[in-house]
Motif scaffolding. Sequence first.
Motif, PDB file in Angstrom:
ATOM      1  N   UNK A  23       0.739  -1.330  -0.017  1.00  0.00           N
ATOM      2  CA  UNK A  23      -0.075   0.097  -0.034  1.00  0.00           C
ATOM      3  C   UNK A  23       0.734   1.101  -0.092  1.00  0.00           C
ATOM      4  N   UNK A  24       0.206   2.512  -0.206  1.00  0.00           N
ATOM      5  CA  UNK A  24       0.718   3.682  -0.117  1.00  0.00           C
ATOM      6  C   UNK A  24      -0.385   4.712  -0.011  1.00  0.00           C
ATOM      7  N   UNK A  25       0.114   5.592   0.990  1.00  0.00           N
ATOM      8  CA  UNK A  25      -0.887   6.703   1.478  1.00  0.00           C
ATOM      9  C   UNK A  25      -0.556   7.843   0.343  1.00  0.00           C
ATOM     10  N   UNK A  26      -1.720   8.061  -0.190  1.00  0.00           N
ATOM     11  CA  UNK A  26      -1.497   9.151  -1.462  1.00  0.00           C
ATOM     12  C   UNK A  26      -2.358  10.291  -1.273  1.00  0.00           C
ATOM     13  N   UNK A  27      -1.891  11.465  -1.648  1.00  0.00           N
ATOM     14  CA  UNK A  27      -2.544  12.780  -1.580  1.00  0.00           C
ATOM     15  C   UNK A  27      -3.538  12.860  -2.711  1.00  0.00           C
ATOM     16  N   UNK A  28      -4.682  12.811  -2.310  1.00  0.00           N
ATOM     17  CA  UNK A  28      -6.032  12.735  -3.057  1.00  0.00           C
ATOM     18  C   UNK A  28      -6.771  14.116  -3.175  1.00  0.00           C
ATOM     19  N   UNK A  29      -7.091  14.412  -4.297  1.00  0.00           N
ATOM     20  CA  UNK A  29      -7.779  15.909  -4.448  1.00  0.00           C
ATOM     21  C   UNK A  29      -8.980  15.925  -3.830  1.00  0.00           C
ATOM     22  N   UNK A  30      -9.459  17.175  -3.479  1.00  0.00           N
ATOM     23  CA  UNK A  30     -10.711  17.415  -2.970  1.00  0.00           C
ATOM     24  C   UNK A  30     -11.132  18.634  -3.747  1.00  0.00           C
ATOM     25  N   UNK A  31     -12.118  18.421  -4.624  1.00  0.00           N
ATOM     26  CA  UNK A  31     -12.990  19.515  -5.517  1.00  0.00           C
ATOM     27  C   UNK A  31     -14.431  19.293  -5.467  1.00  0.00           C
ATOM     28  N   UNK A  32     -15.019  19.618  -4.471  1.00  0.00           N
ATOM     29  CA  UNK A  32     -16.571  19.297  -4.410  1.00  0.00           C
ATOM     30  C   UNK A  32     -17.304  20.724  -4.484  1.00  0.00           C
ATOM     31  N   UNK A  33     -18.366  20.451  -4.939  1.00  0.00           N
ATOM     32  CA  UNK A  33     -19.512  21.665  -4.929  1.00  0.00           C
ATOM     33  C   UNK A  33     -21.029  21.124  -4.450  1.00  0.00           C
TER      34      UNK A  33
END
Length: 750
Positions: A230-240
């Motif tokens: 496994x890898x801990x990843x930076x994931x985008x947050x782009x919610x409306x």
Amino acid sequence: MKAKVLSVYEAILIVVLTLPLHCWGQEDDPFALEGVEEADGDEQPVIEDEVTLGLYYLDEDAFQYGKYTGLTDEGAKPLVDFRIDRRPEWDSGETRSWSLQGWRLGLDSRRIEFNFTDQGNQSIAAEYRQIPNNIISDAMTPYQGTGSANLVLPSSWAVEPGSSNTRGFSNLYENLATFDVDTERRWLQLRYENAISKSWKFSLDYKHETKDGLQTLGSIFGYTGGNPRGVILPAPVDYTTDNIEAMFEFGNARLQAGFGMYLSFFNSDENSLVWQNAFGHLAAWDESVRYPDSQGRLALDPDNSYLQFKAYAGWNLTPTTRLTLDLAFGEMEQDDELLPYTVNPDLEVHTPVPFDSLDAEIDTTHFNVRFTSQPLRRLGIALNWIYDDRDNKTPRAVYPYIGGDSQDQRPFEDGRINLPYSYTRQKADAIATFRASSASRLKAGVEYSDLSRDYSEVSDAEEWTWLAGFRLNPFDTTSFSIDYRNSSRDVDAYIDNRPLIESHIPGQIGEDEFENHPLLRKYALTDRDREEYRIRADFYPTTEFNFGLTGSRFDDDYDDRFFGLNSSEMTAIGLDFGWYPREDISLVAYYMHEEYDTDQSSRSFRPNPPTSVDDPARDWFADTSDDVDTWNISLTFTDIGSDRGWKAFDLGFDFTRSDVTSVIDVTATTLETAPLPPLTTDMTSVSGWARVAIGQQSSLRLALEATKLETANFALDNVVPDSLANILLLGNQAPNYDVLLVTAAWTLRF
């Protein structure tokens, strides 16, 4: 839509900053001057408009210190607050008023609010807010493209031949880049109310919210046993998110009612996250799954919507009896396109996903009836019934999965079936209060709840709660109260492997097969006995002094014949007092001590093939205790010197300290164990402020706040990205800081 919100804010800010100086203002605060008197005693008119200009200065970077304010970086930031308030004279006959306020305009936590009221006719309100949330400042990753939905490794990435874990990342530290994990919410909210007639009112609310930034997600290659990586990843947050609520409401002396609708629309700009495999080849994986030729993909939050119709009514049946009803029907929908089973083209896929879109649907029903009455002068009763139903109509299908983008698709008969969880919850209570005398009151009651679930280890659970309370005011200077609750939750047969069986094609899983130990019980789904006590005593022998004592305790007991949570206890004791020797001096303080203790148990075993399932020698136990101590003392002087004709000034001092210690003691019957290091969080904050009046309409304020945070967390301290062999971590450390915040501001009122 995000650009539209920002442009609205910028337009409002430009208008505010170009207003004439006499129109500016600020939110009320402890230093507000509410009608300063001149030396000869003539009272001046109340000042309505206000502007505060100044600076915040932080002496060093502290990402966590400014978690929700935006005060994170060393150096100065502008302090800008204002208030414009227009109210007519009380005898003018004019009904219209409006106000415009702004807070923290120089920070990322800024807020602007506008209100217009035509009394008795209509009102309009608008609010814009920003809220940062700082989570991690020292995360590290070798992946490039942080902030996007496609993460790749640098071209120089190297994996030692034959390696299958993080030990083989030969140039990991040369390729690490630091990034912040944080989000920022922005919302614009509008509200309109119109008095259609004397009895009818219409209201409309609209809220547009965006959330941007980064979150962390755990990714995986592999599917079970010892082969996942496994890898801990930076994931985008782009919610409306857009929320709309419209209501028609009616009210007179006997009947109040309303009906309307609520809509919510959620949109995510990214539907999946793709990342390149960083690991070398593992024997259990397909030959094609290795760096640099394979990728992983996981779904992000799907777009969805919710529509609800609701109504309420309340009748005053008699002067002492009232009946209220609430009813709501809703429907949730989610129809995002389903992702393929894998992103790796070299893996064999013999069966596509069963639907183009999941076409998920959940119907909700909520009904509440409340009856209150006072049949006798000293007796009051309240009856309440709540019905809450969640009907998940999402279609079921067989999904022959691919384990973590690492192997060919499983045979169809080994596929898993999705479980559309539903529940029905009902709750009823009856509470009676009796005023035995002018100084004492008794309370007693009973509560009943029933919860039915689908696809769960437990199909139905009932809980009875008995409660009693006593209030006593024997003297004008003393009050005392005590409350007691006793509840018992009883569940039907606990079938530990029901979700396992129902998520497979009939006949593929034997009745005796299991994933968790057959004696394990989930604490929220098993029998439980609970006792709760709450006590409060207040003493105020004089108008200048008061003292209070509070205490509470709850005790949860579970069946110790099973594994899982066996007991849970909480005890809290608090003291508080206040001393007010003069109108312009106050000294208040409190102390709170809290203890949380839990005991849990389990057994080490292998499920497939079953090994050590019936061996009590492999039992282990974990006792967890959390101790929290909090102190606060605050001393305030207001309008010092005003009685002697001096320039009035205020002084204040505040001290707060919180100490948290968590200890996890792991023991076992015969297995080798070792104590875990304690987890600690200690925070001390000392602040002082002074404000001095300059003339009748302005003042200067200086405030100092020193805050120190010390934490110890064995899961983070000295843990580097490759500390674990099978998971690439972020390497972030537990937060610690020692900062000084200086605030200097000038306030002008008009």
